[in-house]
Design a protein around this motif. Structure first.
Motif, short mmCIF file in Angstrom:
data_model
loop_
_atom_site.label_atom_id
_atom_site.label_comp_id
_atom_site.label_asym_id
_atom_site.label_seq_id
_atom_site.Cartn_x
_atom_site.Cartn_y
_atom_site.Cartn_z
N LEU A 104 4.43 11.20 52.18
CA LEU A 104 3.27 10.70 52.91
C LEU A 104 1.98 10.88 52.10
O LEU A 104 1.08 10.05 52.17
CB LEU A 104 3.15 11.42 54.26
CG LEU A 104 4.32 11.17 55.21
CD1 LEU A 104 4.17 12.00 56.48
CD2 LEU A 104 4.44 9.70 55.55
N GLY A 105 1.91 11.96 51.34
CA GLY A 105 0.75 12.17 50.49
C GLY A 105 0.66 11.11 49.40
O GLY A 105 -0.43 10.62 49.09
N VAL A 106 1.80 10.74 48.82
CA VAL A 106 1.82 9.68 47.81
C VAL A 106 1.37 8.36 48.44
O VAL A 106 0.54 7.63 47.86
CB VAL A 106 3.23 9.53 47.21
CG1 VAL A 106 3.27 8.33 46.25
CG2 VAL A 106 3.64 10.79 46.48
N GLU A 107 1.92 8.05 49.60
CA GLU A 107 1.56 6.82 50.30
C GLU A 107 0.06 6.75 50.57
O GLU A 107 -0.58 5.72 50.36
CB GLU A 107 2.31 6.75 51.63
CG GLU A 107 3.74 6.30 51.50
CD GLU A 107 3.86 4.82 51.78
OE1 GLU A 107 3.42 4.38 52.84
OE2 GLU A 107 4.41 4.10 50.92
N LYS A 108 -0.49 7.85 51.05
CA LYS A 108 -1.91 7.87 51.40
C LYS A 108 -2.77 7.65 50.16
O LYS A 108 -3.74 6.87 50.18
CB LYS A 108 -2.26 9.22 52.05
CG LYS A 108 -3.72 9.37 52.48
CD LYS A 108 -4.05 8.45 53.65
CE LYS A 108 -5.46 8.68 54.19
NZ LYS A 108 -5.56 9.91 55.00
N ALA A 109 -2.42 8.31 49.07
CA ALA A 109 -3.19 8.16 47.84
C ALA A 109 -3.13 6.73 47.32
O ALA A 109 -4.14 6.16 46.91
CB ALA A 109 -2.68 9.14 46.78
N LEU A 110 -1.95 6.14 47.34
CA LEU A 110 -1.81 4.76 46.87
C LEU A 110 -2.61 3.80 47.75
O LEU A 110 -3.22 2.85 47.24
CB LEU A 110 -0.33 4.35 46.87
CG LEU A 110 0.57 5.00 45.81
CD1 LEU A 110 2.01 4.56 46.00
CD2 LEU A 110 0.09 4.68 44.39
#
Length: 200
Positions: A104-110
């Motif tokens: 979810l952190g990767v998704e948010k950053a992207l």
């Protein structure tokens, strides 16, 4: 169905349980346990959002995240005896939490336009910082600084997510696969006492 939102709520729920159970046997009252659960659940995501300049913070902008956190705290209180009978219960919930929050952190950053390198780091931060704050509040050596594969499992899952995203794998499958890899690496590392080389 888009899996991201249910996973975000599930991550908040299990991290809240992990944090609340961490104070058992330490003479904390219910408020202290609840506060620790709350900080554990919001710590990583809040740090991620602050670093990325994303406001309001996710738990401030969405009341359902708060409900998930409070639900986890209440579940820890109501079912504490049953949960503690399970082997390494807190470890289980912590492992699930880092799996959820990494992807979810990767998704948010992207979604905020970050580069893939920053997205991988933000995925790791999202996953581990709640546990670091939990350990600090309970006067433990933060798990990040112990000889355990923890943050590196999150980073591996984050990188895998970015690779699968690049090759065009369907998003929900990517979420599940990458999350499962984080959880599997962590479980295998603990079971077989695997660790990264030290500087000694």
């Amino acid at each position: 169905m888009d899996l991201q939102y249910p996973l975000e709520l599930a991550g908040a729920f299990v991290f809240a349980i992990s944090g609340a159970l961490a104070v058992r046997g330490r003479e904390h009252d219910l408020f202290g346990a609840g506060f620790t659960g709350f900080i554990t659940a919001i710590g990583g995501g809040s740090l991620r959002d602050i670093l990325l300049g994303s406001y309001p913070l996710v738990w401030i902008g969405d009341v359902h995240v708060l409900y998930a956190i409070f639900g986890g705290i209440i579940a820890a209180f109501l079912f504490q005896k049953h949960l503690l009978k399970l082997r390494r219960t807190m470890f289980l919930f912590d492992t699930l939490g880092i799996g959820f929050f990494t992807v979810l952190g990767v998704e948010k950053a992207l979604s905020l336009g970050a580069s893939v390198e920053i997205a991988a780091i933000m995925g790791m931060f999202s996953a581990v910082m709640g546990g670091v704050l939990r350990d600090t509040l309970t006067n433990e050596i933060p798990i990040l600084f112990r000889k355990e594969i923890y943050a590196s499992a999150c980073l591996a899952g984050a990188i895998l997510y970015l690779i699968l995203n690049h090759v065009g794998l369907e998003r929900d499958y990517n979420l599940l696969i990458s999350m499962s890899v984080v959880i599997s690496i962590r479980l295998i590392a603990v079971k077989y006492k695997l660790s990264l080389p030290t500087l000694d």
